[in-house]
Design a protein around this motif. Structure first.
Motif, PDB file in Angstrom:
ATOM      1  N   ASP A   1      15.532  31.386 -23.907  1.00 31.49           N
ATOM      2  CA  ASP A   1      14.490  31.374 -22.674  1.00 31.49           C
ATOM      3  C   ASP A   1      15.730  31.524 -21.372  1.00 31.49           C
ATOM      4  N   ILE A   2      15.496  31.897 -20.571  1.00 36.17           N
ATOM      5  CA  ILE A   2      16.060  32.196 -19.199  1.00 36.17           C
ATOM      6  C   ILE A   2      15.289  31.348 -17.821  1.00 36.17           C
ATOM      7  N   ASP A   3      15.744  30.199 -17.669  1.00 36.37           N
ATOM      8  CA  ASP A   3      15.196  29.329 -16.560  1.00 36.37           C
ATOM      9  C   ASP A   3      15.889  29.864 -15.426  1.00 36.37           C
ATOM     10  N   SER A   4      15.444  29.366 -14.117  1.00 34.24           N
ATOM     11  CA  SER A   4      16.094  29.784 -12.789  1.00 34.24           C
ATOM     12  C   SER A   4      17.425  29.378 -12.688  1.00 34.24           C
ATOM     13  N   ASP A   5      17.850  28.155 -13.127  1.00 37.67           N
ATOM     14  CA  ASP A   5      19.259  27.893 -13.154  1.00 37.67           C
ATOM     15  C   ASP A   5      20.190  28.930 -13.785  1.00 37.67           C
ATOM     16  N   ARG A   6      19.792  29.175 -15.189  1.00 37.23           N
ATOM     17  CA  ARG A   6      20.604  30.010 -15.803  1.00 37.23           C
ATOM     18  C   ARG A   6      20.532  31.338 -15.425  1.00 37.23           C
ATOM     19  N   ALA A   7      19.374  31.722 -14.814  1.00 37.17           N
ATOM     20  CA  ALA A   7      19.334  33.313 -14.028  1.00 37.17           C
ATOM     21  C   ALA A   7      20.375  33.287 -13.104  1.00 37.17           C
ATOM     22  N   SER A   8      20.296  32.198 -12.156  1.00 40.99           N
ATOM     23  CA  SER A   8      21.311  32.245 -11.105  1.00 40.99           C
ATOM     24  C   SER A   8      22.817  32.190 -11.475  1.00 40.99           C
ATOM     25  N   ALA A   9      23.120  31.680 -12.731  1.00 46.27           N
ATOM     26  CA  ALA A   9      24.396  31.644 -13.194  1.00 46.27           C
ATOM     27  C   ALA A   9      24.585  32.844 -13.683  1.00 46.27           C
ATOM     28  N   ILE A  10      23.597  33.526 -14.449  1.00 43.29           N
ATOM     29  CA  ILE A  10      23.948  35.080 -15.088  1.00 43.29           C
ATOM     30  C   ILE A  10      24.213  35.990 -13.768  1.00 43.29           C
ATOM     31  N   PHE A  11      23.192  35.652 -12.628  1.00 45.03           N
ATOM     32  CA  PHE A  11      23.783  36.602 -11.508  1.00 45.03           C
ATOM     33  C   PHE A  11      25.054  36.666 -11.178  1.00 45.03           C
ATOM     34  N   GLU A  12      25.592  35.440 -10.824  1.00 47.70           N
ATOM     35  CA  GLU A  12      26.721  35.187 -10.210  1.00 47.70           C
ATOM     36  C   GLU A  12      28.093  35.597 -11.306  1.00 47.70           C
ATOM     37  N   ASN A  13      27.958  35.043 -12.540  1.00 48.85           N
ATOM     38  CA  ASN A  13      28.835  35.366 -13.383  1.00 48.85           C
ATOM     39  C   ASN A  13      29.203  36.796 -13.714  1.00 48.85           C
ATOM     40  N   THR A  14      27.961  37.583 -13.804  1.00 52.43           N
ATOM     41  CA  THR A  14      27.814  38.933 -14.292  1.00 52.43           C
ATOM     42  C   THR A  14      28.635  39.781 -12.901  1.00 52.43           C
ATOM     43  N   LEU A  15      28.125  39.602 -11.644  1.00 54.64           N
ATOM     44  CA  LEU A  15      28.596  40.170 -10.643  1.00 54.64           C
ATOM     45  C   LEU A  15      30.024  40.044 -10.347  1.00 54.64           C
ATOM     46  N   ASP A  16      30.668  38.758 -10.521  1.00 57.93           N
ATOM     47  CA  ASP A  16      32.039  38.428 -10.541  1.00 57.93           C
ATOM     48  C   ASP A  16      32.817  39.113 -11.804  1.00 57.93           C
ATOM     49  N   GLY A  17      32.309  38.921 -12.947  1.00 55.14           N
ATOM     50  CA  GLY A  17      32.828  39.540 -13.985  1.00 55.14           C
ATOM     51  C   GLY A  17      33.266  40.958 -14.053  1.00 55.14           C
ATOM     52  N   CYS A  18      32.121  41.746 -13.530  1.00 55.24           N
ATOM     53  CA  CYS A  18      32.148  43.360 -13.540  1.00 55.24           C
ATOM     54  C   CYS A  18      33.117  43.669 -12.632  1.00 55.24           C
ATOM     55  N   THR A  19      33.348  42.794 -11.377  1.00 58.06           N
ATOM     56  CA  THR A  19      34.001  43.368 -10.373  1.00 58.06           C
ATOM     57  C   THR A  19      35.691  42.925 -10.938  1.00 58.06           C
ATOM     58  N   LYS A  20      36.070  41.986 -11.556  1.00 51.69           N
ATOM     59  CA  LYS A  20      37.332  41.534 -12.031  1.00 51.69           C
ATOM     60  C   LYS A  20      37.562  42.627 -13.191  1.00 51.69           C
ATOM     61  N   LYS A  21      36.585  42.954 -13.799  1.00 54.28           N
ATOM     62  CA  LYS A  21      37.040  43.618 -15.174  1.00 54.28           C
ATOM     63  C   LYS A  21      36.975  45.396 -14.821  1.00 54.28           C
ATOM     64  N   ARG A  22      36.424  45.634 -13.667  1.00 57.52           N
ATOM     65  CA  ARG A  22      36.352  46.773 -13.213  1.00 57.52           C
ATOM     66  C   ARG A  22      35.400  47.637 -13.959  1.00 57.52           C
ATOM     67  N   VAL A  23      34.132  47.266 -14.223  1.00 59.58           N
ATOM     68  CA  VAL A  23      33.275  47.762 -15.016  1.00 59.58           C
ATOM     69  C   VAL A  23      32.260  48.845 -14.125  1.00 59.58           C
ATOM     70  N   ASP A  24      32.186  49.996 -14.789  1.00 54.65           N
ATOM     71  CA  ASP A  24      31.493  50.939 -13.987  1.00 54.65           C
ATOM     72  C   ASP A  24      30.031  51.330 -14.837  1.00 54.65           C
ATOM     73  N   HIS A  25      30.007  50.486 -15.861  1.00 54.25           N
ATOM     74  CA  HIS A  25      28.409  50.678 -16.614  1.00 54.25           C
ATOM     75  C   HIS A  25      28.124  49.499 -17.254  1.00 54.25           C
ATOM     76  N   LEU A  26      27.090  48.736 -17.232  1.00 53.52           N
ATOM     77  CA  LEU A  26      26.878  47.641 -17.947  1.00 53.52           C
ATOM     78  C   LEU A  26      25.498  47.854 -18.863  1.00 53.52           C
ATOM     79  N   PHE A  27      25.660  47.482 -20.116  1.00 51.45           N
ATOM     80  CA  PHE A  27      24.464  47.490 -20.785  1.00 51.45           C
ATOM     81  C   PHE A  27      24.110  46.136 -20.873  1.00 51.45           C
TER      82      PHE A  27
END
Length: 217
Positions: free
Chosen positions: A121-147
């Motif tokens: 289950d994804i609640d609001s707090d977890r969704a916010s953490a996913i949003f921040e971690n994913t954007l930051d992780g994709c930037t650092k890892k230089r991801v151009d496509h995410l599944f």
């Protein structure tokens, strides 16, 4: 010494006591009981001291002394309990952040691709953490496509569905294209009710199909 100076001297001692491992492992009610016992001891010391004097001490003076002891012990007891509570709250927040980080791992794939498998289950707090971690992780890892695989997600509320859409929009803004896979009927229904448009997002039935489709392009 002024009262304010007297209590300021307690502050560092209080922090040390409140964060001491032995005190952290001691139930709060036992700590308070010990402070109250010490307070009673000081009351007895004052009585013993005044009766031992050759010159009588006025009751007003005795009351002033006792009140000062009661006030000091009460302040210290309250601050120690507060410090202990603050320490535990900080640890809970750190542990929750760790749980959120572990529950939304960004897995590296070849050629600038990555996988975000979401489970549970994804609640609001977890969704916010996913949003921040994913954007930051994709930037650092230089991801151009995410599944983003949602096959393990069984329940989301309307706010969370909106945040997933915002994540995809945020990824697009930093140059990351996305493929959604494993969307369950319940999630699809919520998205339709919200009027969320996934027209610019690649969607597949499962992760294997998503990877196969991406490799073919």
């Amino acid at each position: 010494m002024e009262k304010s100076e007297f209590f300021e001297g307690f502050e560092e001692w209080v922090k040390g006591i409140g964060r001491d491992p032995e005190h952290l492992n001691t139930p709060t009610h036992l700590i308070m009981r010990e402070f109250l016992r010490v307070r009673e001891q000081y009351m007895e010391f004052i009585d013993e001291y005044t009766t031992s004097l050759e010159v009588p001490v006025s009751q007003k003076s005795i009351d002033i002394w006792k009140y000062a002891i009661i006030e000091a012990i009460d302040v210290v007891m309250t601050r120690v309990v507060e410090e202990k509570s603050n320490h535990f709250n900080a640890r809970i927040e750190e542990q929750q952040q760790t749980i959120n980080d572990l529950s939304s791992p960004l897995i590296d794939l070849p050629e600038g691709k990555a996988l975000l498998p979401l489970v549970g289950d994804i609640d609001s707090d977890r969704a916010s953490a996913i949003f921040e971690n994913t954007l930051d992780g994709c930037t650092k890892k230089r991801v151009d496509h995410l599944f983003i695989d949602l096959s393990g997600v069984y329940l989301v509320d309307t706010r969370v569905a909106q945040q997933i859409f915002q994540l995809i929009t945020g990824l697009r803004l930093i140059g990351v294209s996305t493929t959604l896979s494993g969307i369950r009927p319940e999630i699809a229904q919520t998205a339709v009710q919200l009027g969320i448009d996934f027209g610019q997002v690649s969607i597949t039935a499962n992760l294997a199909q998503a990877i196969s489709q991406q490799q073919a392009t």
